[in-house]
Design a protein around this motif. Structure first.
Motif, PDB file in Angstrom:
ATOM      1  N   VAL A  61      87.245  -2.425 -50.517  1.00 51.29           N
ATOM      2  CA  VAL A  61      86.188  -2.938 -49.641  1.00 51.29           C
ATOM      3  C   VAL A  61      85.127  -3.608 -50.490  1.00 51.29           C
ATOM      4  O   VAL A  61      85.077  -3.433 -51.719  1.00 51.29           O
ATOM      5  N   ASP A  98      81.190  -5.276 -45.615  1.00 54.52           N
ATOM      6  CA  ASP A  98      82.328  -4.933 -44.751  1.00 54.52           C
ATOM      7  C   ASP A  98      81.920  -3.897 -43.700  1.00 54.52           C
ATOM      8  O   ASP A  98      81.117  -2.989 -43.973  1.00 54.52           O
ATOM      9  N   PRO A 119      88.740  -0.649 -42.527  1.00 56.09           N
ATOM     10  CA  PRO A 119      88.006  -1.670 -41.761  1.00 56.09           C
ATOM     11  C   PRO A 119      88.117  -1.407 -40.274  1.00 56.09           C
ATOM     12  O   PRO A 119      89.097  -0.796 -39.812  1.00 56.09           O
ATOM     13  N   GLU A 152      87.694  -6.395 -35.552  1.00 58.32           N
ATOM     14  CA  GLU A 152      86.615  -7.376 -35.457  1.00 58.32           C
ATOM     15  C   GLU A 152      86.053  -7.493 -34.051  1.00 58.32           C
ATOM     16  O   GLU A 152      84.866  -7.802 -33.883  1.00 58.32           O
ATOM     17  N   GLU A 163      78.153  -0.216 -42.177  1.00 56.66           N
ATOM     18  CA  GLU A 163      78.264  -1.369 -43.063  1.00 56.66           C
ATOM     19  C   GLU A 163      78.194  -0.911 -44.519  1.00 56.66           C
ATOM     20  O   GLU A 163      77.311  -0.122 -44.886  1.00 56.66           O
TER      21      GLU A 163
END
Length: 337
Positions: free
Chosen positions: A79, A83, A127, A130, A68
């Motif tokens: 970013v 994130d 990233p 998710e 993180e």
């Protein structure tokens, strides 16, 4: 904060911990609170000082890490704080072919990921999907990116093409996953019935036991009506068998600089190389652009990596010992809790 540090060539005796102040980011940098790390064969090579890139004594090892973002420096735009990100193995390799000026690698030439906090350039993080946990995402930076590069950079296989990948290590498992997502037929070699069953569960169309059939290229030819595989991803060897397995006009993506075992290290007969009528393309992990493509396909198909075992950050030595023993199936992961 704690970090592991490595003196290459000393084995686990050279893997120690040290306490440091928590870092602050400079211009264009971010601080990432690490949540999980991946561990694999590459890390064992670095531990033993047996790696093609130079290893800085006292380096923080590990090239696979996710976490993180907890702080950002001036001018950071890619970013933001909070994130979830992964580090890229070659933080300066953004896109295009691999060049020597981009060779600085996490965990060998520059400090890596086996630490509680890491300072990274914003261009050296991406990233993470998710739908993946931190532990699942930790399997992506090396094996998944390498598999994607090996499978697609020479021209992605088309639906109905045959892909052959060797062994059941991380690169081959991701190759199987990505090739099936693209509609290819996939043949995998492995070392026994238990792993063969796992590979079929993951979607392998055909599995060949290379211990029972050392000349497994003959079986590949039989399974393809004599044509051979359109794409061979070779992280395990022997290379000569891969060349005997590939179709005319196809490609062998040669992953790594050394093949395991005496048979794999044998020189390749130039006649076999010429007779294959195929491209042999060396593959060294991949770029940030490759990693972004991996994330897109993982998200689009809701793919999840195979995880073998998860160890706590305090038990990194045990994680290394487990990896040294071999025989696992899927990624070894270290969690920070």
């Amino acid at each position: 904060m704690r970090s592991y540090h490595l003196e290459p060539g000393r084995g686990l005796d050279g893997l120690t911990t040290a306490d440091h102040d928590e870092p602050t980011p400079g211009r264009g940098q971010v601080v990432v609170r690490m949540r999980a790390n991946g561990l694999g064969f590459r890390d064992l090579q670095v531990l033993n000082g047996d790696y093609p890139l130079p290893i800085t004594p006292g380096i923080v090892p590990g090239c696979e890490g996710v976490g993180e973002v907890v702080a950002v420096g001036a001018d950071v735009t890619r970013v933001k704080q909070g994130d979830r990100v992964a580090a890229t193995v070659f933080p300066h390799w953004q896109d295009g072919p691999f060049l020597l000026e981009n060779a600085a690698q996490l965990g060998t030439m520059i400090n890596g990921m086996l630490t509680e906090y890491a300072v990274l350039g914003e261009d050296g993080v991406v990233p993470i999907p998710e739908h993946l946990s931190y532990e699942e995402a930790a399997a992506l930076p090396l094996a998944a990116v390498t598999a994607w590069n090996a499978l697609t950079s020479g021209g992605a296989p088309r639906p109905g093409d045959t892909v052959l990948t060797l062994g059941s290590g991380g690169v081959s498992l991701f190759t199987l996953m990505f090739a099936k997502a693209g509609g290819a037929r996939v043949i995998v070699t492995t070392s026994g019935p238990d792993k063969a069953a796992r590979l079929r569960e993951l979607g392998a169309d055909e599995v060949i036991d290379y211990r029972a059939n050392p000349s497994w290229s003959e079986e590949v030819r039989a399974l393809t009506n004599g044509r051979g595989a359109d794409r061979v991803v070779d992280p395990a060897g022997p290379l000569e068998e891969s060349l005997r397995s590939v179709a005319l006009g196809g490609e062998v993506a040669f992953v790594g600089y050394r093949l395991s075992g005496p048979a794999g290290a044998a020189p390749v007969d130039p006649g076999v190389l010429f007779g294959a009528g195929a491209v042999v393309r060396p593959v060294a992990t991949g770029s940030r652009a490759h990693f972004l493509q991996v994330n897109r396909v993982m998200s689009a198909h809701r793919l999840r990596p195979a995880i073998d075992r998860v160890f706590p950050f305090e038990d990194v030595h045990e994680a290394y010992r487990y990896s040294m023993a071999g025989g696992g199936f899927g990624k070894v992961v270290i969690t920070h809790g």
